[in-house]
Design an enzyme around this catalytic site. Sequence first.
Site: not given
Length: 393
Positions: A109, A197
């Site tokens: 992530y 993101e």
Amino acid sequence: MKIYEYQAKRLFSRYGIAVPKGVAAVTPAEALAAARSLGAMPIVLKAQIHSGGRGKAGGVRVIANLDEVETAAAGLLGRTLVTAQTGPKGQPVRALLVEEAVAVRQELYAGIAIDRSAGRPLVLTSAEGGVEIETLAARAPQKIVREAVDPAFGLRPFQARRLFFSCGLDAGLCAAAAPVLLNLYRLFTEKDCSAVEINPLVVTRSMEVVALDAKVNVDENGLFRHPDLQDLADATLEDPREVEAGRLGLNYIKLKGNVGCMVNGAGLAMATMDLVKLAGAEPANFLDVGGGATAETIGEGLRILLSDRDVKVVFINIFGGILRCDTLATGVREAASRLGVPLPVVIRLEGTNREAGERILASAGLDFIPVRAMGEAAERIKELLSAHEHPRR
Ligand code: GDP
Ligand code: MN
């Protein structure tokens, strides 16, 4: 402003972040042609909406055979996808991203957001990316590593390496993944983003680091500096009145109530919202015509306001400063005679050239309801709404 994954991935490519080979498609036939052009199976069909959570909601499908592509694409296109992030109404799927499938070894992530209390960008990483990141954040927050960035220096290479090293990645992987963060940070700052993101940022079986998903939110206040991003807004998802008002330089936001408000200055607009609520009513919109409004923009503002069928009572509340009350009255008079105003209008003028403004309105033969005090305005609005709800026979 949100943009679609396929648009965000084009930006990634320009910033040196590796993404899978992919093509956007808006019909099943286009999806099939796209899959053919990728040249290898399996492929992944990804519903393009302005929200995540698609994987769990059936919006991401891995397709093994070319002859299944059209049917699968037809099943996604035109559908309304409800995910954990869309709210119960969901979002319509108007496009797909057709991508080569990637053999995933590990899902990481990576994200950057603004930490408002620190007043700095915050970079976040985790070695356990993927569709369970929200549960991970709740269950084991220590597995998400954070590093604040001094905007004067930007993200330093040692910080990027440390962000992954602290996740438990080995040195080789840290060295391979760190440049993604540096490039992502460059994109974040250069394009005035509010959040970016990559979830998942994957390590492939051949040990490459690839962005499998892409989220880029751009701060609308910075859009004027990025002509390349302005066209990426999806106007079909926006309120048409907000789009039109934006083009005219008016600050209009649609709200849920039935009192249409036209005000100048954001502070007076907020006070007017409070006043309407105090009268037991709800504003239908926020419309700030701005300090430098002209008779024309006033007229356009009134037209946009009246085109909203939810509006039952209009409240014009103007403080004449740079915008003189007589200018406002002229704009309102012209617009009213051009459009016709089928609704009751409560109007309060205060400040420079108030008397002149009031004379213009009085001589125009409009049956507007002039008020002097804010409290009086609240009373009139209350009466008009109850008369609307309980008409006398
Ligand atoms: P989101 O659920 O809206 O965030 O959509 P993502 O783009 O993140 O896709 C959801 C999940 O689908 C990812 O976390 C992956 O596990 C999986 N996925 C997407 N594309 C591929 C692919 O090319 N190969 C593999 N193995 N999995 C994929
Ligand atoms: Mn994702």
